[in-house]
Motif scaffolding. Structure first.
Motif, PDB file in Angstrom:
ATOM      1  N   GLY A 296       0.795  -1.215   0.000  1.00 25.49           N
ATOM      2  CA  GLY A 296       0.000   0.000   0.000  1.00 25.49           C
ATOM      3  C   GLY A 296       0.829   1.268   0.000  1.00 25.49           C
ATOM      4  N   ILE A 297       2.114   1.171  -0.366  1.00 26.98           N
ATOM      5  CA  ILE A 297       2.992   2.341  -0.354  1.00 26.98           C
ATOM      6  C   ILE A 297       2.927   3.095  -1.677  1.00 26.98           C
ATOM      7  CG2 ILE A 297       5.418   3.073  -0.150  1.00 26.98           C
ATOM      8  CD1 ILE A 297       5.846   0.727   1.744  1.00 26.98           C
ATOM      9  N   THR A 298       2.784   2.379  -2.785  1.00 29.22           N
ATOM     10  CA  THR A 298       2.649   3.004  -4.104  1.00 29.22           C
ATOM     11  C   THR A 298       1.262   2.716  -4.660  1.00 29.22           C
ATOM     12  OG1 THR A 298       3.558   1.070  -5.242  1.00 29.22           O
ATOM     13  CG2 THR A 298       5.124   2.769  -4.559  1.00 29.22           C
ATOM     14  N   ASP A 299       0.876   3.489  -5.682  1.00 30.18           N
ATOM     15  CA  ASP A 299      -0.460   3.300  -6.256  1.00 30.18           C
ATOM     16  C   ASP A 299      -0.446   2.482  -7.543  1.00 30.18           C
ATOM     17  OD1 ASP A 299       0.838   5.055  -7.878  1.00 30.18           O
ATOM     18  OD2 ASP A 299      -0.613   6.684  -7.672  1.00 30.18           O
ATOM     19  N   SER A 300       0.719   1.985  -7.953  1.00 34.47           N
ATOM     20  CA  SER A 300       0.804   1.185  -9.173  1.00 34.47           C
ATOM     21  C   SER A 300       1.933   0.169  -9.055  1.00 34.47           C
ATOM     22  CB  SER A 300       1.062   2.074 -10.387  1.00 34.47           C
ATOM     23  OG  SER A 300       1.306   1.274 -11.547  1.00 34.47           O
ATOM     24  N   PRO A 301       1.700  -1.080  -9.509  1.00 29.79           N
ATOM     25  CA  PRO A 301       2.758  -2.091  -9.479  1.00 29.79           C
ATOM     26  C   PRO A 301       3.612  -2.086 -10.746  1.00 29.79           C
ATOM     27  CG  PRO A 301       0.710  -3.125 -10.138  1.00 29.79           C
ATOM     28  CD  PRO A 301       0.393  -1.672  -9.906  1.00 29.79           C
ATOM     29  N   LEU A 302       3.331  -1.175 -11.703  1.00 35.37           N
ATOM     30  CA  LEU A 302       4.039  -1.190 -12.984  1.00 35.37           C
ATOM     31  C   LEU A 302       5.506  -0.808 -12.824  1.00 35.37           C
ATOM     32  CD1 LEU A 302       1.431   0.361 -15.436  1.00 35.37           C
ATOM     33  CD2 LEU A 302       2.031  -2.047 -15.139  1.00 35.37           C
ATOM     34  N   CYS A 303       6.318  -1.347 -13.709  1.00 30.20           N
ATOM     35  CA  CYS A 303       7.759  -1.084 -13.688  1.00 30.20           C
ATOM     36  C   CYS A 303       8.010   0.374 -14.049  1.00 30.20           C
ATOM     37  CB  CYS A 303       8.474  -2.005 -14.678  1.00 30.20           C
ATOM     38  SG  CYS A 303      10.241  -1.677 -14.826  1.00 30.20           S
ATOM     39  N   ARG A 304       8.755   1.079 -13.260  1.00 31.49           N
ATOM     40  CA  ARG A 304       9.019   2.500 -13.489  1.00 31.49           C
ATOM     41  C   ARG A 304       9.990   2.713 -14.652  1.00 31.49           C
ATOM     42  NH1 ARG A 304      12.059   3.056  -7.777  1.00 31.49           N
ATOM     43  NH2 ARG A 304      10.860   1.147  -7.447  1.00 31.49           N
ATOM     44  N   ALA A 305      10.690   1.648 -15.069  1.00 31.93           N
ATOM     45  CA  ALA A 305      11.671   1.794 -16.144  1.00 31.93           C
ATOM     46  C   ALA A 305      11.052   1.555 -17.520  1.00 31.93           C
ATOM     47  CB  ALA A 305      12.842   0.838 -15.927  1.00 31.93           C
ATOM     48  N   CYS A 306      10.157   0.572 -17.633  1.00 28.65           N
ATOM     49  CA  CYS A 306       9.586   0.247 -18.948  1.00 28.65           C
ATOM     50  C   CYS A 306       8.076   0.436 -19.013  1.00 28.65           C
ATOM     51  CB  CYS A 306       9.937  -1.181 -19.353  1.00 28.65           C
ATOM     52  SG  CYS A 306       9.176  -2.445 -18.300  1.00 28.65           S
ATOM     53  N   MET A 307       7.392   0.489 -17.859  1.00 24.63           N
ATOM     54  CA  MET A 307       5.940   0.684 -17.780  1.00 24.63           C
ATOM     55  C   MET A 307       5.181  -0.366 -18.565  1.00 24.63           C
ATOM     56  SD  MET A 307       5.643   3.255 -15.778  1.00 24.63           S
ATOM     57  CE  MET A 307       3.913   3.680 -15.961  1.00 24.63           C
ATOM     58  N   ALA A 308       5.794  -1.553 -18.762  1.00 27.99           N
ATOM     59  CA  ALA A 308       5.156  -2.579 -19.586  1.00 27.99           C
ATOM     60  C   ALA A 308       4.524  -3.680 -18.754  1.00 27.99           C
ATOM     61  CB  ALA A 308       6.179  -3.186 -20.551  1.00 27.99           C
ATOM     62  N   THR A 309       5.054  -3.936 -17.581  1.00 33.08           N
ATOM     63  CA  THR A 309       4.541  -5.022 -16.745  1.00 33.08           C
ATOM     64  C   THR A 309       4.871  -4.724 -15.285  1.00 33.08           C
ATOM     65  OG1 THR A 309       4.529  -7.433 -16.437  1.00 33.08           O
ATOM     66  CG2 THR A 309       6.663  -6.392 -16.897  1.00 33.08           C
TER      67      THR A 309
END
Length: 359
Positions: A296-309
């Motif tokens: 619950g620390i961030t609002d998205s599990p997406l990869c910050r480097a590629c935003m693909a998965t």
């Protein structure tokens, strides 16, 4: 990761070691309780745990009639009146053996032992066989010098405290040689020093170690160190079986499908902050968005480097195109997670350049 057995397995290991020690001292009693079955259950996997042990209650001996000299023997120490006897021990992949040689007394002994015995025991047995040969030939009123290339065996006999049954038996035989009126000296000789007698004893010992032993094992009581090693191996086997059968720790089991002792030693040499980074990366419980999202620390599990998965440790190490340049610089092209974790320092360099961990 650090090859540390779980607490319940370690407690069982120490309890088994205690049971074996009590059995060795004739203090073990089979009671109708669950914990007293630990020795029986272990013996079903390793029957040699029930074998006679060489460890005995501590004995104190101060009145030794023979002398022990740890300085190196040379031809200068030789006296025309001395009867020389050379002893040696050997251990190979096939077994253990002791050799005794003497031109003066016409002794050529090659005595094989089982695979469970140590080279130290073989060296001690060589001294015992030499003393027994003197007694059997009824040699009296001579100056005798027994030469061994094992300082460890000589120091064990020289010690006033004896906890080995074989060492005690050796002491008693040497004392009996002195009781026959002989002057007896045990002296160290450097191995492979071009001494004819020492080389002959070495050949006899090696021949014995290669000779199959007929009869039940062990030929002489097994050393306490071997028993302890067997107990540790039982714990290690149980530890590996438990790790491979777990249904959780998905990424950690993928990165470490088996316990790697060599990797554990490398990891234990790291600084604490480095080990924390490796642990967080191995388990995935580090500053990766997937883990932070689950907390619950961030609002998205997406990869910050590629935003693909989803950003997991496995994705960053193996797949992410956004950090491909960093990965190639430090890790090359790892084909699997075990390969990546096999080089801790390279992995640390990669994670440090990403800047996601605080070093």
């Amino acid at each position: 990761m650090l090859d540390l057995p779980p607490l319940h397995l370690f407690v069982r290991q120490e309890a088994l070691a205690t049971a074996v020690r009590l059995k060795t001292q004739n203090l073990w009693r089979m009671l109708p309780t669950a914990h007293s079955k630990i020795l029986t259950m272990a013996a079903e996997k390793e029957s040699s745990l029930l074998a006679i042990s060489d460890k005995i209650p501590k004995q104190f001996i101060f009145d030794k009639k023979y002398k022990i000299q740890l300085r190196e023997y040379t031809s200068e120490h030789n006296s025309v009146e001395d009867l020389l006897i050379f002893t040696d021990g050997s251990k190979t992949g096939n077994g253990t053996g002791a050799g005794v040689f003497s031109e003066d007394l016409n002794i050529n002994i090659s005595h094989p032992l089982g695979p469970h015995n140590t080279v130290f025991q073989a060296e001690c047995l060589g001294l015992l066989l030499a003393a027994s040969a003197i007694i059997k030939r009824n040699v009296t009123n001579y100056s005798i010098r027994i030469l061994s290339d094992s300082k460890a065996a000589l120091m064990a006999i020289k010690s006033h405290e004896i906890t080995s049954g074989l060492t005690l038996e050796c002491h008693l035989a040497l004392t009996k040689v002195c009781d026959l009126g002989n002057s007896l000296v045990l002296q160290w000789i450097k191995g492979h020093s071009n001494s004819r007698g020492n080389d002959a004893a070495d050949i006899l010992a090696r021949r014995a170690s290669e000779t199959p032993v007929m009869g039940p094992f062990p030929i002489i009581p097994i050393p306490a160190s071997w028993t302890r090693m067997m107990i540790t191996q039982l714990t290690s086997t149980a530890q590996r079986a438990e790790w491979s059968s777990r249904s959780d720790c998905k990424q950690a089991r993928e990165a470490l499908p088996d316990i790697d002792s060599r990797l554990a030693r490398r990891l234990l040499n790291l600084r604490r902050v480095q080990l924390r980074v490796i642990t967080g990366t191995l388990t995935g419980h580090g500053p990766f968005n997937k883990h932070l999202f689950n907390l619950g620390i961030t609002d998205s599990p997406l990869c910050r480097a590629c935003m693909a998965t989803e950003e997991t440790a496995a994705h960053v190490i193996m797949e992410c195109k956004g950090v491909a340049e960093y990965r190639a610089r430090h890790l090359g092209s790892p084909g699997s997670l075990p390969e990546a974790f096999g080089s801790p320092h390279k992995l640390l360099g990669f994670m440090e350049e990403l800047g996601w961990f605080q070093f």
